[in-house]
Design a protein around this motif. Structure first.
Motif: not given
Length: 324
Positions: A120-127, A253-261, A271-276, A297-299
């Motif tokens: 998921t794309l978790a968050a955005t901000t400015a510098n 800022f994003g969250i990922a897992a190793p390829g092939g998960t 679903a759970e992280i978006v809920k959080i 979403t993942v996509e």
């Protein structure tokens, strides 16, 4: 022979019975989860991991450990995550530099498109463009005047090559026609410490990392990278308003897992992280730091990454950014 046949048949039956459960994510998670952060503690990448980790632990009843692996312009931490088992028990915070590094480094120990599974794309901000409180620069105009009068005499900090604060300044230098010397650090906390101490002249950094120091009087904010002013610092002009037309930059800022998960596990994590990320207390906590919680979403995250790669490939080439 008959005995071996029965054993094989039993194993096949066990797999068949387990398949429907696995398709729904199975018993996952049934052991501790690790979140790799390719920066030291102190910045928002770390805050994101610890916030999500605590909520996952509360929701799923499994320990979540944050593993800070700084260095190598985030390559060390990202490589460690890429080489971890693709079973959902290792996650990684994908920083802004993730989409940039392939265009800076001739060789990476991982494939950024194959060795990671976006969640998921978790968050955005400015510098914010900031200087020490004791700096003679009271505006971006003052800073530009000095940089143009004495090219290379000023230094700027970043959290590493390819980071948002590095490319914020490289894009700024390119558009403003100035030369400021780059001094990379392993993370925001040590960079900001040296900036406050006057060892460094200027820095772009996430608003969440430096705004508290601006409010306490240790730093002075000269401009913000977004097209509109930040509601957290409405008195600070945008870079465009301060004298560089057309300049804008957003940090993600994003969250990922190793390829092939496996996709069922990815979907359960998403679903759970978006809920959080949509919980009022999380949104309020992030907003207080100038960060907008997203939860895509993942996509959508996959599309975002591709758009970032396309944009930064050109910026890196035009700015002539290379490993230092």
């Amino acid at each position: 022979m008959h005995k071996r046949t029965l054993i094989r048949a039993g194993a096949a039956l066990a797999l068949a019975l387990a398949a429907p459960a696995f398709a729904q994510g199975g018993s996952y998670p049934d052991k501790p989860i690790k979140i790799v952060v390719p920066y030291p503690p102190g910045g928002f990448n770390d805050t994101l991991a610890r916030t999500v980790g605590a909520k996952l632990q509360a929701a799923w009843g499994q320990s979540v450990v944050v593993d800070n692996k700084p260095g190598g312009a985030t390559v060390i931490g990202l490589d460690a995550a890429a080489k971890s088992p693709a079973d959902g028990y290792t996650l990684v915070i994908l920083p802004f530099s993730f989409a940039v590094n392939p265009y800076i480094f001739a060789r990476l120990p991982y494939d950024s498109q194959k060795d990671f599974t976006p969640i998921t794309l978790a968050a955005t901000t400015a510098n914010l463009l900031v200087v020490p409180a004791a700096s003679p620069f009271n505006s971006m105009k003052d800073l530009l005047a000095q940089a143009k009068a004495k090219p290379g005499s000023l230094s700027y900090a970043s959290t590493g090559i390819g980071s948002s604060n590095h490319l914020s300044m490289e894009k700024f230098k390119q558009m403003a026609g100035v030369d400021i010397t780059h001094v990379p650090y392993k993370g925001s906390a040590p960079a900001v410490t040296d900036l406050i101490g006057g060892q460094i002249n200027v820095m772009f950094d996430n608003i969440s990392n430096v705004l508290p120091h601006v409010k306490s009087g240790k730093l002075r904010a000269l401009a913000v990278t977004t097209p509109a002013r930040s509601p957290l610092a409405p008195e600070v002009p945008t870079v465009i308003e301060a004298g560089v037309p057309g300049y804008e930059l957003g940090v993600w800022f994003g969250i990922a897992a190793p390829g092939g998960t496996p996709r069922p596990i990815v979907d359960k994590l998403n679903a759970e992280i978006v809920k959080i990320l949509r919980m009022p207390d999380v949104k309020e906590k992030f907003a207080a730091q100038g960060v907008e919680a997203i939860g895509s979403t993942v996509e959508q995250f996959q599309a975002h990454l591709q758009a970032q790669r396309t944009m930064w490939a050109k910026v890196v080439k035009d700015a002539g950014v290379t490993p230092e």
